[in-house]
Design an enzyme around this catalytic site. Sequence first.
Site, PDB file in Angstrom:
ATOM      1  N   SER A  15       6.949   2.031  -8.289  1.00 25.91           N
ATOM      2  CA  SER A  15       7.009   0.976  -7.273  1.00 25.91           C
ATOM      3  C   SER A  15       7.862   1.341  -6.060  1.00 25.91           C
ATOM      4  O   SER A  15       8.068   0.505  -5.191  1.00 25.91           O
ATOM      5  CB  SER A  15       7.544  -0.318  -7.911  1.00 25.91           C
ATOM      6  OG  SER A  15       8.940  -0.237  -8.087  1.00 25.91           O
ATOM      7  N   LEU A  46       2.662  -5.695 -14.316  1.00 25.56           N
ATOM      8  CA  LEU A  46       3.779  -5.434 -13.392  1.00 25.56           C
ATOM      9  C   LEU A  46       4.127  -3.949 -13.325  1.00 25.56           C
ATOM     10  O   LEU A  46       4.886  -3.537 -12.444  1.00 25.56           O
ATOM     11  CB  LEU A  46       5.019  -6.226 -13.839  1.00 25.56           C
ATOM     12  CG  LEU A  46       4.839  -7.721 -14.101  1.00 25.56           C
ATOM     13  CD1 LEU A  46       6.182  -8.360 -14.451  1.00 25.56           C
ATOM     14  CD2 LEU A  46       4.222  -8.420 -12.887  1.00 25.56           C
ATOM     15  N   TYR A  78       0.862  11.243  -8.578  1.00 25.90           N
ATOM     16  CA  TYR A  78       1.364  10.460  -9.714  1.00 25.90           C
ATOM     17  C   TYR A  78       1.292   8.960  -9.391  1.00 25.90           C
ATOM     18  O   TYR A  78       0.866   8.141 -10.210  1.00 25.90           O
ATOM     19  CB  TYR A  78       2.812  10.872 -10.025  1.00 25.90           C
ATOM     20  CG  TYR A  78       3.446  10.032 -11.101  1.00 25.90           C
ATOM     21  CD1 TYR A  78       3.106  10.218 -12.432  1.00 25.90           C
ATOM     22  CD2 TYR A  78       4.361   9.024 -10.782  1.00 25.90           C
ATOM     23  CE1 TYR A  78       3.657   9.433 -13.429  1.00 25.90           C
ATOM     24  CE2 TYR A  78       4.917   8.235 -11.765  1.00 25.90           C
ATOM     25  CZ  TYR A  78       4.565   8.448 -13.088  1.00 25.90           C
ATOM     26  OH  TYR A  78       5.111   7.650 -14.060  1.00 25.90           O
ATOM     27  N   ARG A  85      17.446  -6.058  -9.366  1.00 27.61           N
ATOM     28  CA  ARG A  85      16.691  -5.138  -8.518  1.00 27.61           C
ATOM     29  C   ARG A  85      17.128  -3.706  -8.822  1.00 27.61           C
ATOM     30  O   ARG A  85      18.319  -3.425  -9.019  1.00 27.61           O
ATOM     31  CB  ARG A  85      16.981  -5.480  -7.057  1.00 27.61           C
ATOM     32  CG  ARG A  85      16.193  -4.711  -6.029  1.00 27.61           C
ATOM     33  CD  ARG A  85      14.721  -4.840  -6.222  1.00 27.61           C
ATOM     34  NE  ARG A  85      13.987  -4.913  -4.969  1.00 27.61           N
ATOM     35  CZ  ARG A  85      12.710  -4.529  -4.841  1.00 27.61           C
ATOM     36  NH1 ARG A  85      12.039  -4.044  -5.880  1.00 27.61           N
ATOM     37  NH2 ARG A  85      12.090  -4.667  -3.686  1.00 27.61           N
ATOM     38  N   ILE A  90       7.697  -4.564 -18.443  1.00 32.01           N
ATOM     39  CA  ILE A  90       8.605  -5.652 -18.866  1.00 32.01           C
ATOM     40  C   ILE A  90      10.080  -5.291 -18.642  1.00 32.01           C
ATOM     41  O   ILE A  90      10.922  -6.176 -18.510  1.00 32.01           O
ATOM     42  CB  ILE A  90       8.342  -6.031 -20.349  1.00 32.01           C
ATOM     43  CG1 ILE A  90       8.964  -7.390 -20.683  1.00 32.01           C
ATOM     44  CG2 ILE A  90       8.825  -4.942 -21.306  1.00 32.01           C
ATOM     45  CD1 ILE A  90       8.493  -7.987 -22.004  1.00 32.01           C
ATOM     46  N   SER A 123       0.867  -6.127  -3.448  1.00 36.18           N
ATOM     47  CA  SER A 123       2.074  -6.039  -2.614  1.00 36.18           C
ATOM     48  C   SER A 123       1.797  -6.241  -1.133  1.00 36.18           C
ATOM     49  O   SER A 123       0.761  -5.814  -0.604  1.00 36.18           O
ATOM     50  CB  SER A 123       2.686  -4.644  -2.813  1.00 36.18           C
ATOM     51  OG  SER A 123       3.654  -4.384  -1.822  1.00 36.18           O
ATOM     52  N   LEU A 172       0.681   3.829 -18.137  1.00 41.84           N
ATOM     53  CA  LEU A 172      -0.561   3.506 -17.416  1.00 41.84           C
ATOM     54  C   LEU A 172      -1.292   4.770 -16.963  1.00 41.84           C
ATOM     55  O   LEU A 172      -2.440   4.706 -16.544  1.00 41.84           O
ATOM     56  CB  LEU A 172      -0.280   2.589 -16.230  1.00 41.84           C
ATOM     57  CG  LEU A 172       0.113   1.146 -16.576  1.00 41.84           C
ATOM     58  CD1 LEU A 172       0.055   0.265 -15.343  1.00 41.84           C
ATOM     59  CD2 LEU A 172      -0.781   0.555 -17.671  1.00 41.84           C
ATOM     60  N   TYR A 181       1.961   4.753  -1.967  1.00 43.58           N
ATOM     61  CA  TYR A 181       2.138   3.556  -2.809  1.00 43.58           C
ATOM     62  C   TYR A 181       1.199   2.437  -2.341  1.00 43.58           C
ATOM     63  O   TYR A 181       0.488   1.828  -3.141  1.00 43.58           O
ATOM     64  CB  TYR A 181       3.601   3.094  -2.735  1.00 43.58           C
ATOM     65  CG  TYR A 181       3.851   1.710  -3.299  1.00 43.58           C
ATOM     66  CD1 TYR A 181       3.985   1.509  -4.665  1.00 43.58           C
ATOM     67  CD2 TYR A 181       3.942   0.593  -2.454  1.00 43.58           C
ATOM     68  CE1 TYR A 181       4.212   0.232  -5.192  1.00 43.58           C
ATOM     69  CE2 TYR A 181       4.170  -0.671  -2.963  1.00 43.58           C
ATOM     70  CZ  TYR A 181       4.312  -0.841  -4.330  1.00 43.58           C
ATOM     71  OH  TYR A 181       4.526  -2.108  -4.842  1.00 43.58           O
ATOM     72  N   GLU A 183       3.103  -4.546   0.990  1.00 44.24           N
ATOM     73  CA  GLU A 183       3.007  -3.201   1.587  1.00 44.24           C
ATOM     74  C   GLU A 183       1.572  -2.871   1.971  1.00 44.24           C
ATOM     75  O   GLU A 183       1.332  -2.010   2.818  1.00 44.24           O
ATOM     76  CB  GLU A 183       3.516  -2.152   0.592  1.00 44.24           C
ATOM     77  CG  GLU A 183       5.019  -1.960   0.577  1.00 44.24           C
ATOM     78  CD  GLU A 183       5.542  -1.297   1.843  1.00 44.24           C
ATOM     79  OE1 GLU A 183       5.087  -0.207   2.186  1.00 44.24           O
ATOM     80  OE2 GLU A 183       6.416  -1.894   2.503  1.00 44.24           O
TER      81      GLU A 183
END
Length: 323
Positions: A80, A76, A91, A184, A13, A125, A55, A149, A127
């Site tokens: 990232s 979310l 990780y 961002r 968040i 994503s 997480l 990622y 990506e």
Amino acid sequence: MADTKRRALITGISGQDGHYLTRFLLKRDYEVHGIVSCRAPGIGEAGERLYYADLADGSNLGQILDKANPDEVYNLAAQSHVRLSFDLPQYTADVTGVGVLRMLDAIREYQQRAGKQVRFYQASSSEMFGKVVETPQSESTPFYPRSPYACAKVYAYWQTVNYRESYDMYALNGILFNHESPRRGEAFVTRKISKAVARIKLGLQDKLSLGNIEAQRDWGFAGDFIEAMWLMLQQDVPEDYVVATGQVHSVRDFLDAAFGHVGLDWANLVETDVNMFRPAEVDILCGDATKAQEKLGWQPKVSFGELARMMVDHDLELARQES
Ligand code: NAP
Ligand code: G4F
């Protein structure tokens, strides 16, 4: 009178999307609960609807679900940053990949305890398309991840599909292309540029160091994209959706737009830093959001030029305060 407010739980968040999604849901009269990581300020003293969790550690996710009692969960949270994932691959796999499995398992058990269905959104994503096999990329385009990622996001994507199909869970993936805003993180290229433009303009900085400025992305505005997340969870049947503008620009184009906005030529202000290059690059991404447009009625509103100007204007204000 019974409380009829819908309840949402947002992991991550405190990030860019968490910021816009929280405001969007509050305007729609949701009760918003959020998970923050141990890096957040005020450790151990989260408010009534904020919970500390990681997480990488699923121990308290069940308790949080019991307290928040959500109708919708927006996942979310993630490590990232693509470049960083090459330095922290294990990780990143744990948080961005297996972390999603921890959340899905916690929700599956919670649903049994609470006797209700939760709608789950996974932040997938573009990506995942990586070294693209077709252009533009849609929901049916095969994945070709090019970073730890992206590999972690592919794992999370398939676990989300797997839990939907195995346990009849309402779980779906939003495959979002790059989206930016004044919120961002400063380590992502657009914000790095907008911040530098403002500080150079006000004489607080001389140069800007960047990696590969030939990379091309399909950049949209985060405030537009979070609406698509919500729309996906309002559908009767859970399905995966691509969210994109369909417009491609290079980092070089963003430099033109951002420096041009304050009347500066970036040619002598930007230098190359080889440390910013990635072991494997995603050269170009371009999304086909036809499904989201037709089924959700979603459309991006903010153009590339407006986005760049919005970010520079915000950072000019911050730079003025700094100076
Ligand atoms: P962001 O600004 O980097 O936010 C990520 C959030 O995750 C932060 O609040 C962070 O909190 C939290 N987090 C990181 N590690 C965590 C952990 N181990 N446990 C719990 N929370 C953790 O990302 P964003 O741009 O808002 O993106 C939201 C999601 O969409 C991410 O999953 C991202 O991968 C994905 N996505 C983003 C884009 C994009 O262009 N923005 C496109 C496609 C997909 P702390 O800072 O406190 O660690
Ligand atoms: O802004 P970026 O770091 O974003 P990237 O790698 O596209 O990832 C972002 O978008 C993804 C969606 O496609 C998300 F899943 C992910 O979580 C994240 O939000 O880099 C964009 C491009 C890259 O090609 C990079 O090599 O810009 C290039 N670049 C050039 N110089 C740079 C720099 N990127 C960063 N971060 N810093 C530079 O100095």
